[in-house]
Design an enzyme around this catalytic site. Structure first.
Site, mmCIF file in Angstrom:
data_model
loop_
_atom_site.group_PDB
_atom_site.id
_atom_site.type_symbol
_atom_site.label_atom_id
_atom_site.label_comp_id
_atom_site.label_asym_id
_atom_site.label_seq_id
_atom_site.Cartn_x
_atom_site.Cartn_y
_atom_site.Cartn_z
ATOM 1 C CG MET E 68 -4.139 37.953 -3.427
ATOM 2 S SD MET E 68 -2.447 38.121 -4.391
ATOM 3 C CE MET E 68 -2.438 36.817 -5.639
ATOM 4 C CB CYS E 69 -1.913 36.739 3.287
ATOM 5 S SG CYS E 69 -2.841 36.660 4.457
ATOM 6 C CG HIS E 70 2.207 41.499 2.334
ATOM 7 N ND1 HIS E 70 0.822 42.217 2.229
ATOM 8 C CD2 HIS E 70 2.800 42.816 1.267
ATOM 9 C CE1 HIS E 70 0.829 43.367 1.424
ATOM 10 N NE2 HIS E 70 2.047 42.543 0.768
ATOM 11 C CG MET E 104 -6.359 37.977 6.195
ATOM 12 S SD MET E 104 -7.803 37.736 5.860
ATOM 13 C CE MET E 104 -8.203 36.136 6.537
ATOM 14 C CD GLU E 105 -1.113 37.567 9.247
ATOM 15 O OE1 GLU E 105 -2.231 38.321 9.176
ATOM 16 O OE2 GLU E 105 -0.607 37.395 8.233
ATOM 17 C CG ASP E 119 -7.647 15.545 13.327
ATOM 18 O OD1 ASP E 119 -8.433 14.784 12.044
ATOM 19 O OD2 ASP E 119 -6.609 15.712 13.244
#
Lengths: 147, 147, 147, 147, 147, 147
Positions: E68-70, E104-105, E119
């Site tokens: 749902m992120c723009h 969120m970014e 990793d």
């Protein structure tokens, strides 16, 4: 009226074979830019480290970029650089065990590594409008296929 | 111990300005391959049409490929080709109205268009192991910035 | 409280088998638009060539678009068109040798090819607000599985 | 010889305007499959929830799928479903304030939502080889542009 | 029957405002692994350089990962690391001038940077089956919004 | 001067082996937020359904996010949640039959599922500036390798 046109070549019948390809290419830069890279003083950060990561990641994206390329299970990638007085050479080796070769993957790795070098030193090269900056001599230098 | 390293340059303060960039580059091919392209007889299909679409799509993917590139609202892209006796020239023009230029986008469009040509004619060029095939002279030919 | 919900079906135990699927679908367009396409006069360029490339590339992106689809080593893709008086039929054939079928890949190829045709002729169809433009009858027409 | 071909239409001169587009489409399914969906008994999980998420995410990927589409700053997306006896209707509304419309985005959202429904109920529909399963009547139902 | 469910929040009415967000998080590693990183002896290469590039690139991919992120026009990204005796702290700062924030970014940048560290040192940590390796305390540490 | 640096580890010689990995992690939320999730009242929609789809899709994107990860033919993915009083646990199980393990895939699935939960309840947690919200204890809980 009927349109045939392009197609992704059918490799269904081919056997899984070990394959390797090495490609290389160059970017011409100003001597001052080369020095900035060597001394690790580029404002955007470590030029070759970023270019190396970008090249390796691009190898895995080849099938998204080149329309008729098959998705290939890449089993190994190396991207390395050699720095000369006024140019940098990028070399990319790609390995797979699959039905088709990895030339396009190696060439894409080299291309994106060189484009990334350009991006990282843009501020030094754009002073004279990139008059001499160029990417050149991208080619395949070795292909191995072992049954 | 503290690591700084690379960063994506901060363009927050820059103004939205109309910008345009044209880049170009070449692929050297065998004369027979050029003829096959011209006559539209390549087995994989229409070489330049595919390369053109690939180049335009790659412009939109630049920010995914080149690690420190900003995402840019591209407002127009052209990719065109000129066919010579033993080479093809690709030209890519990119437009935006944004805080930073589109050199990397135009250069990426050219690179992927040329790589796609290579992929489309691989079967003709690989007969002598790509001895003469190469991509070269990728450069910026024009930059426009209008306040 | 515990949530199970969706999952990507486990195909670990399945064998690699040759599989093929053909899907097809239609876009309804105005007769004038069909004529523009046939005469190659669409302002945005060669409609079916672009749609074909888009369809083939979309096949390779299916696993990114359809959440529960497995990544599949696609070994061949064809996208073809048949032009009628007021509609275009797109057909997409996909091949693989893998543990699961390629219906979703063929259907996705058809869908994106048809959406691309729409995009390429948008300026002609939007005059009457796309009153009659529609994509329809997307279906699987053949599935082959060879042990 | 010179190739022009396709281009991404130049929207540099256009103004940022509020735009909205609603598209819809249908998938025809067996009555039993519809019942399985309604009762939430599909083996792969909640069919419409997954299709909804897939449709919304696909809207954001439109510029990667449709070659000549511009990247667009999407400001809102809704995907909704209406369940009938033997079909499901998907509706997708997309909003932006930008230089070009969002028809292709809304149509892509609908298409991927419907393809995802197909994928989620594949095991029920494939029993008779998808004889009646189809996606149809994908169209634009409303376009708004406010200066 | 009618399904509403999730939606991408409508931000069409919001103003473009300068926004910044800093997030951070940790990865716990064995002391020996930390030493290998510090001495630059990890077999896969320079751990933090790769993690930094990965974090920056992930910021640009947030809208593809979080449903749902723009999509947001990111104008600047920094990812930095601080090395402790048995853990590494990653900090990610993201900037934009847009209608919605970049929490969120920044959180995604931190997460992918830490996953990449894991990793890169997998071969050292997996000897005891990752018994102590973990990623923890990912949080927002600062949010700025300037009208 | 010569740069070696990072590389994608060569797994060409390794055998295809069935492999499975389970990873888990937590997000700490306010009790009120947990209640909103449980009662299905979150404004953006069903939090865990979206997070589940996002986690599964992220597993398939791991090779694009983590620079040195190999592309892997994923054959099964589960993402599940357990809700506690003030936290949610996400578990991700990934399966493959390939030359290398799927730890990074399982860890990426968990991370993106948790980030998505955060995004879905952002409006409830940001009232006190995410003071207590955090993602923690992401770890590998089981690895299986069957010859």
């Amino acid at each position: 009226m009927y349109e045939k046109g392009v197609r992704m070549v059918d490799i269904s019948e081919k056997k899984d074979v070990y394959r390797e390809c090495i490609a290389e290419g160059y970017i011409k830069l100003k001597k001052e830019t080369i020095n900035i890279i060597k001394e690790g003083k580029a404002k955007k950060g470590d030029v070759l480290k970023v270019a190396q990561v970008a090249g390796i990641m691009a190898v895995k994206k080849t099938f998204e970029l080149i329309p008729m390329c098959h998705p290939i299970p890449i089993t190994g990638v190396n991207v390395e650089f050699e720095i000369f007085e006024d140019k940098i050479k990028a070399t990319c080796k790609v390995k797979t065990t699959y039905k088709t070769g990895v030339e396009m993957e190696a060439l894409t790795g080299v291309s994106v590594a060189l484009l990334t070098i350009w991006d990282m030193v843009k501020s030094y090269e754009k002073l004279d409008n990139y008059k001499e900056t160029r990417i050149y001599d991208i080619k395949v230098v070795e292909k191995i296929k072992k049954d």
